[in-house]
Design a protein around this motif. Structure first.
Motif, PDB file in Angstrom:
ATOM      1  N   THR A 328      -0.906  -1.249  -5.957  1.00 35.03           N
ATOM      2  CA  THR A 328      -1.074  -2.281  -4.937  1.00 35.03           C
ATOM      3  C   THR A 328       0.229  -3.049  -4.769  1.00 35.03           C
ATOM      4  OG1 THR A 328      -3.407  -2.524  -5.533  1.00 35.03           O
ATOM      5  CG2 THR A 328      -2.415  -4.294  -4.244  1.00 35.03           C
ATOM      6  N   VAL A 329       0.675  -3.157  -3.522  1.00 29.88           N
ATOM      7  CA  VAL A 329       1.904  -3.892  -3.203  1.00 29.88           C
ATOM      8  C   VAL A 329       1.543  -5.033  -2.263  1.00 29.88           C
ATOM      9  CG1 VAL A 329       4.218  -3.770  -2.215  1.00 29.88           C
ATOM     10  CG2 VAL A 329       3.281  -1.787  -3.426  1.00 29.88           C
ATOM     11  N   GLU A 330       1.904  -6.249  -2.654  1.00 30.17           N
ATOM     12  CA  GLU A 330       1.705  -7.428  -1.804  1.00 30.17           C
ATOM     13  C   GLU A 330       3.083  -7.998  -1.449  1.00 30.17           C
ATOM     14  OE1 GLU A 330      -1.046 -10.353  -3.022  1.00 30.17           O
ATOM     15  OE2 GLU A 330      -2.558  -8.911  -3.721  1.00 30.17           O
ATOM     16  N   TRP A 331       3.325  -8.078  -0.165  1.00 28.76           N
ATOM     17  CA  TRP A 331       4.644  -8.513   0.329  1.00 28.76           C
ATOM     18  C   TRP A 331       4.440  -9.710   1.240  1.00 28.76           C
ATOM     19  CZ3 TRP A 331       8.145  -5.142   4.029  1.00 28.76           C
ATOM     20  CH2 TRP A 331       9.366  -5.799   4.198  1.00 28.76           C
ATOM     21  N   VAL A 342      -2.507  -0.501  -0.518  1.00 27.55           N
ATOM     22  CA  VAL A 342      -3.273  -0.022  -1.675  1.00 27.55           C
ATOM     23  C   VAL A 342      -3.277   1.506  -1.621  1.00 27.55           C
ATOM     24  CG1 VAL A 342      -5.463  -0.026  -2.903  1.00 27.55           C
ATOM     25  CG2 VAL A 342      -4.721  -2.074  -1.658  1.00 27.55           C
ATOM     26  N   THR A 343      -2.604   2.130  -2.586  1.00 30.83           N
ATOM     27  CA  THR A 343      -2.544   3.580  -2.683  1.00 30.83           C
ATOM     28  C   THR A 343      -3.369   4.018  -3.880  1.00 30.83           C
ATOM     29  OG1 THR A 343      -0.292   3.532  -1.799  1.00 30.83           O
ATOM     30  CG2 THR A 343      -1.025   5.589  -2.820  1.00 30.83           C
ATOM     31  N   GLY A 344      -4.265   4.975  -3.667  1.00 27.45           N
ATOM     32  CA  GLY A 344      -5.135   5.388  -4.749  1.00 27.45           C
ATOM     33  C   GLY A 344      -5.267   6.893  -4.859  1.00 27.45           C
ATOM     34  N   SER A 376      -6.180   8.227  -1.166  1.00 26.20           N
ATOM     35  CA  SER A 376      -6.444   7.257  -0.113  1.00 26.20           C
ATOM     36  C   SER A 376      -5.272   6.304   0.033  1.00 26.20           C
ATOM     37  CB  SER A 376      -7.726   6.454  -0.409  1.00 26.20           C
ATOM     38  OG  SER A 376      -7.577   5.674  -1.577  1.00 26.20           O
ATOM     39  N   GLN A 377      -5.098   5.812   1.237  1.00 26.69           N
ATOM     40  CA  GLN A 377      -4.038   4.850   1.543  1.00 26.69           C
ATOM     41  C   GLN A 377      -4.595   3.813   2.511  1.00 26.69           C
ATOM     42  OE1 GLN A 377      -0.582   4.477   0.502  1.00 26.69           O
ATOM     43  NE2 GLN A 377      -1.160   2.521   1.427  1.00 26.69           N
ATOM     44  N   ASN A 398      -8.023   8.744   4.136  1.00 27.01           N
ATOM     45  CA  ASN A 398      -8.539   9.343   2.911  1.00 27.01           C
ATOM     46  C   ASN A 398      -8.678  10.848   3.099  1.00 27.01           C
ATOM     47  OD1 ASN A 398     -11.574  10.162   1.646  1.00 27.01           O
ATOM     48  ND2 ASN A 398     -10.112   9.283   0.218  1.00 27.01           N
ATOM     49  N   THR A 399      -8.297  11.586   2.085  1.00 20.52           N
ATOM     50  CA  THR A 399      -8.525  13.024   2.077  1.00 20.52           C
ATOM     51  C   THR A 399      -9.057  13.413   0.708  1.00 20.52           C
ATOM     52  OG1 THR A 399      -7.519  15.214   2.379  1.00 20.52           O
ATOM     53  CG2 THR A 399      -6.152  13.520   1.373  1.00 20.52           C
TER      54      THR A 399
END
Length: 797
Positions: A328-331, A342-344, A376-377, A398-399
């Protein structure tokens, strides 16, 4: 719809409470918890993808904090459900079935899309099997009732369980703990380290192992037995939190689990004369060593694999290994806008080996292997709080790829007591690929000082592609992927089971827009009232439980193979009210929720009495869930905290005229035998108790000047009777359940050490919690685990 009398009474009650609140002076909460601020003030939730106070969220939800979870060592969702009204969890060999407001995950197939979603640290877990990965070392759990279409998208038509795990601490700290439970001989070991690693970099690592011998006695012979279900579970999570600049924060969480289980808690709970006669003859002929008592208790006969079959010998077992990565990146952008990514990634391999006949005879065994990969992104932008309001907007991709292999062995000499010399195997293989894309957003508009209108929506598009085939052959040969034409002449297994070889391919696209609207009135500094309208969507799909093709031949899909999307519409009127002087928080809601084309999976009658019925999925025409929910949190004194909840639920099928009959159902029992269907219109939904309630307390007491502290508490959860079999088979009703748990702990100064004893199911309830048709029209099921006590010692540093 909710009856006029009930609706009017609820509205009048709401009006009286609101009127009382308006006359209450707004006072600052001075804080009633030990040496700190109010426990109520500390409740923060992320249900709308940003941190908010519980009081400010216009939705029916229950929050369970880390303190509550640790007090009862609540590391499983099925234990959590006893303390959350209108939440029902049923554990089966294939995984968890969860419902909220009587609606949810009623499928035992691991590939089935879930109506109750689970999100862990912002990542949606698409399969209930991956839930093994996320639920441990938890900071808080938020249970949101009703559809969550705007923020969490598809597959949250019934509700959402939003889990936030613990992050890195500002100061270095750690803990080690060991626990032992008497009834199951369970041992639990846990260790954690947390704190700063370098400048702007913090971390947390936690590892946990559970090893249990089980509480049931498996008796493959009168002279020998073993405990089960035995399991060994190892969980781990590494958290890294990095702030490379003042306006960027990056969080990485990597979770791993390795789960091994031998045996099962499923047993024969009722046997008809035919099965009892079969057991007697099988015992006399030496096919079994010990008959099952066919009573729901702590004893079951053993079971084993088939010699020479594609599954080989072996006890009942389930293995699961998987891992999950979330970044998770918060900018923080200019003008206080925030961009969040949020990349999972999730993957797991699972294996299950269980008897198809649930007897000690080597007659039928099913073995299943599953592989799941999911990426997922999500990217969203959030505005700051302007005078007029705020907004959030985002995209989601999502794939996923899913592979399923199932082999079933049939040893007909054992099944037919020597009358049928034939033995055979069936192999089913399925591959499913899925892609999903969504655009979502929500605007909160403060159109006056006290009124807020929130409008949101999500457009979702799912694409699914499937290939599934089944081959039949002699015992031990079906695992050779023989061409469908070669397998077709093999009629022995087809004639005896009704199963047929097939080769099916299909693909489909499902899309929908799910809007939401909420009107909120903050009538005082201490309370607000809201009314909301929300829609939810769960895409259609394909059922891996089929065992035959349609009337058109091997490439013709049978009834129940493909099913349509389900949709829901929900209206909720709620109240959030805080009494600062009393340090009390009250929330209440009345709701009505209507489903269209509700996806229902149930057992259809088998073509042969020698095998268990077949699973198929159908869309019920309409169903309605409506009721009342009330939650109370009260810091009664500096030392005493009280929580309570109550829910009334009326959840029924409005129209379901094509429901499968249960095996052996007659015309007199309501079955249209010619079409194998029954009309369940007006019947109560599965896992939908009319009344559920909970009350609990936690008390703290200092032991003089010793620096020691005593902590003790209790939780009582009650639910009324509920049906737990989709086909409404006789005897499938679960009786009312009263679950009482208790905890007591002695703590050293500064909580440097904690000695705790936890008691579960103190009334020793043995209520039926699982039911399905088994071999030869007998019924199998499971009951609640017995009374048990756990001792736990923890050292904190």
């Amino acid at each position: 719809m909710i009856s006029n009398q009930l609706f009017v009474s609820a509205v009048v009650g709401f009006a009286l409470v609101v009127a009382s609140a308006i006359n209450t002076s707004a006072l600052a909460a001075d804080g009633a918890e030990r040496g700190g601020s109010s426990a109520i003030e500390e409740i923060v939730v992320t249900a709308r993808k940003r941190e908010e106070s519980f009081v400010d969220v216009p939705a029916s939800l229950t929050v369970v904090t880390a303190q509550q979870l640790e007090a009862y060592d609540t590391e499983q969702l099925k234990e959590l459900a006893h303390t959350v009204p209108n939440m029902y969890v049923q554990q089966t060999n294939s995984g968890k079935q969860i419902s909220i407001r009587g609606l949810g995950n009623v499928s035992i197939n691991s590939h089935f899309d879930q109506a109750v979603g689970l999100a862990v640290d912002g990542l949606s877990l698409q399969r209930q099997a991956t839930w093994e990965l996320g639920y441990f070392d938890v900071e808080r759990v938020e249970i949101l009732r009703g559809p969550q279409g705007s923020y969490f998208g598809r597959n949250t038509t019934a509700g959402l369980i939003n889990v936030t795990t613990k992050g890195a601490s500002e100061e270095f700290e750690g803990s080690v703990s060991a626990a032992y439970e008497d009834e199951t001989e369970e041992q639990v070991y846990k260790a954690s380290l947390s704190g700063p690693i370098a400048d702007r970099l913090g971390g947390r690592i936690v590892v946990q192992n559970r090893d249990s011998a089980g509480w049931m006695q498996s008796t493959p012979s009168p002279f020998w037995h073993r405990q089960q279900p035995k399991f060994d579970e190892t969980l781990g999570r590494l958290t890294l939190e990095w702030a490379p600049t003042d306006n960027v924060e990056i969080s990485s969480k990597t979770a791993f689990t390795d789960f091994r289980m031998e045996g099962t808690n499923v047993q024969h709970i009722e046997c008809n004369p035919g099965f009892l006669g079969w057991q007697g003859a099988a015992l006399a002929l030496g096919f079994i060593n010990n008959p099952d008592d066919c009573t729901p208790d702590d004893r079951r006969s053993g079971s084993a694999g088939i010699t020479g079959g594609i599954n080989g010998d072996g006890t009942d077992r389930r293995d699961f290994e998987g891992w999950m990565q979330t970044v998770t990146v918060e900018w923080d952008l200019a003008n206080e806008f925030t961009l969040v990514s949020v990349t999972g990634y999730q993957e797991y391999d699972s294996f299950a080996n269980f008897p198809a006949s649930w007897t000690e005879a080597r007659s039928a065994t099913a073995q299943t292997s599953n592989e799941w990969d999911d990426f997922s992104q999500e990217v969203r932008i959030m505005s700051p709080d302007f005078d007029w309001g705020s907004f959030v907007a985002g995209v989601f991709y999502n794939t996923a790829d899913y592979d399923h292999i199932q082999g079933v062995d049939f040893n007909f000499p054992e099944i037919a007591l020597g009358a049928l010399p034939f033995a055979g195997s069936a192999l089913k293989t399925m591959n499913r690929e899925q892609q999903s894309f969504a655009v979502f957003g929500e605007v909160m508009w403060n159109f006056s000082e006290d009124w807020t209108l929130t409008l949101g929506g999500r457009y979702t598009q799912d694409e699914k592609d499937i290939h599934i085939f089944q081959t039949l052959g002699p015992l031990g040969v079906a695992d050779d992927p023989t061409a469908i034409e070669v397998a077709s002449p093999f009629i022995g297994l087809t004639a005896l089971t009704g199963w047929r070889p097939f080769d099916l391919r299909d693909d489909d696209e499902f899309s929908d827009f799910t809007p939401s609207a909420t009107l909120e009135w903050s009538f005082s500094d201490n309370g607000n009232v809201y009314v909301s309208y929300k829609e939810g969507f769960k895409s259609g799909g394909y059922d891996q439980g089929i065992s035959r093709h349609g009337p058109g031949g091997p490439n013709d899909p049978p009834i129940g193979f493909a099913f349509d999307s389900e949709k829901t519409q929900a209206i909720e009127v709620g109240l959030k009210l805080e009494f600062p002087e009393q340090d009390m928080l009250l929330s209440a809601a009345i709701f009505t929720q209507e489903f269209t084309d509700l996806q229902v999976q149930s057992y259809a009658p088998s073509e042969s009495a020698l095998v268990t019925p077949n699973l198929i999925t159908r869309n019920a025409a309409d169903s309605t869930s409506e009721g009342i929910e009330i939650d109370l949190l009260w810091q009664a004194s500096e030392n005493l905290r009280v929580n309570a909840g109550f829910a009334y639920l009326d959840a029924t099928y409005d129209s379901f005229s094509n429901a499968p009959c249960f095996d052996g159902q007659t015309e007199a029992q309501g079955c249209d035998v010619a079409n194998d269907v029954q009309d369940l219109s007006g019947e109560t939904l599965v896992m939908a108790p009319e009344v559920s309630a909970t009350v609990g307390f936690m008390y703290y007491a200092s032991l003089g000047n010793s620096g020691l502290e005593l902590e003790f508490g209790g939780d009582l959860g009650y639910r009324s009777e509920a049906n737990i079999a989709p086909n409404y088979q006789p005897g499938s009703e679960s009786d009312a359940l009263t679950m009482i748990n208790g905890t007591i702990a002695l703590k050293g100064q500064g909580d440097r050490w904690v000695l705790r004893v936890v008691g579960r199911n103190l009334l020793d309830e043995d209520v039926l919690i699982h039911h399905q048709t088994g071999f030869l029209d007998a019924y199998i099921g499971a009951i609640t685990p017995p009374r048990r006590f756990q001792a736990q010692l923890t050292f904190n540093f």
